[in-house]
Design a protein around this motif. Structure first.
Motif: not given
Length: 353
Positions: A155, A159, A162
């Motif tokens: 991740v 990102e 979200s």
């Protein structure tokens, strides 16, 4: 590690490979310690009673646990970790945090390091591992479950927002069954719902955990990887094959438990001030009673003496199916820094009779 105990058993016993197995849980009152992925398809999972597991999966095979073997494999895996970094924080025999910001390989990619580590584990032990990679422990922990078994998930910073907003609230580390039910009642089902709540709202409804949830859903988690985790408590418990109501029998069991704790205390070279007695009755209600002494203790005699006092503190309400003793407020506590996440650091050491 993926289904670690069960995977080790399948590795050592070829006849178990591809079959639904459960480690532990075979006795009348047994509890499943781990389940293979073949068993998980039927809903079998750790901490489930063996009776329920058998009902869900009639062809389930129960295997006795072998913790000496699991520790042996765990040490092999940790040696691999230390090839890359000394910043290794073990959580259990099968899980650890690694900080590879600066690593021994000089590899700038945490994603590639995770891939290499997983390949080495497979090569040296024959077992599969999964990994989560991100900017902090909280997000990495969630990501580690994302592509299980035998996968990994990165991740990236851009990102995180979200990723966490789309996450079901039960997936958040630190949100257990009871907290999740409370959140559902407040209209919080996803990370996005949680993010919409103010700090004041979360503090009002979840107390000291409120600020943690407020920060976590925003990807804020400042806890460092700690190579030397300080044990906060040490304990042992026993579930009985038949409920007992005689205090004589209870005292006999408590003596065995106190003896085991003394052995573990000596091995760890620690002592504690607070003794907690854990009682689970036949109706599954759980009660705990604690007493803090003015001095540190580590002997079986003093632990048992305090546990007896706690046992007689209140009249027993029913027959008993489980007894446990733990010792906390250890003489290591002066080294402890309070973590910024509302998790229970209680370490329960179970043993077989």
């Amino acid at each position: 590690m993926d289904a670690f105990y069960a995977s080790v058993e399948q590795l050592d016993n070829p006849e178990l490979r591809g079959k639904a197995i459960a480690v532990g849980g075979g006795s009348k009152r047994g509890v499943v310690s781990a389940a293979s992925y073949e068993a998980r398809k039927f809903g079998v999972k750790s901490a489930m009673s063996g009776a329920l597991a058998q009902k869900l999966c009639p062809h389930l095979i129960f295997v006795k646990s072998n913790f000496d073997r699991y520790r042996e494999v765990s040490q092999q895996i940790r040696k691999i970790f230390f090839e890359y970094t000394d910043l290794v924080e073990p959580l259990s025999l099968d899980e650890a945090y690694l900080d590879v910001t600066e690593n021994k390989m000089g590899n700038p990619s945490a994603t590639l390091i995770a891939q290499e580590i997983r390949e080495k584990i497979k090569e040296k032990t024959g077992l599969n591992a999964s990994a989560g990679i991100s900017i902090n422990k909280f997000v990495a922990k969630i990501a580690s479950d994302y592509n299980k078994p035998n996968g990994q998930k990165t991740v990236y910073p851009k990102e995180i927002a979200s990723f966490l907003e789309a996450l079901e609230i039960r997936k958040f580390h630190g949100v257990g069954k009871v907290t999740a039910e409370k959140m559902y009642g407040l209209g919080i089902f996803t990370g996005r719902d949680l993010k919409e709540k103010s700090l004041e709202f979360l503090a009002e409804n979840f107390g000291k955990s409120g600020p943690y949830y407020y920060n976590a859903v925003r990807g804020i988690h400042l806890s460092e990887v700690k190579p030397n985790r300080i044990r906060k408590s040490l304990g042992a418990e026993r579930t009985f094959s038949e409920n007992i109501s005689s205090e004589v029998y209870m005292l006999e069991r408590l003596e065995h438990i106190a003896e085991e704790i003394e052995r573990r205390l000596k091995k760890s070279k620690v002592a504690g001030k607070t003794v907690t007695l854990k009682i689970k009755y036949s109706d599954f209600s759980l009660h705990t009673r604690s007493k803090t002494l003015s001095y540190f203790i580590a002997s079986k005699e003093l632990i048992l003496e305090t546990a007896k006092e706690l046992l007689y503190q209140e009249k027993m309400k029913d027959s008993v199916r489980l007894l446990g003793i733990s010792l906390s407020n250890l003489n290591t506590d002066k080294k402890i820094k309070v973590e910024d996440e509302p998790k229970d650091l209680y370490i329960q050491l179970k043993f077989k009779f």
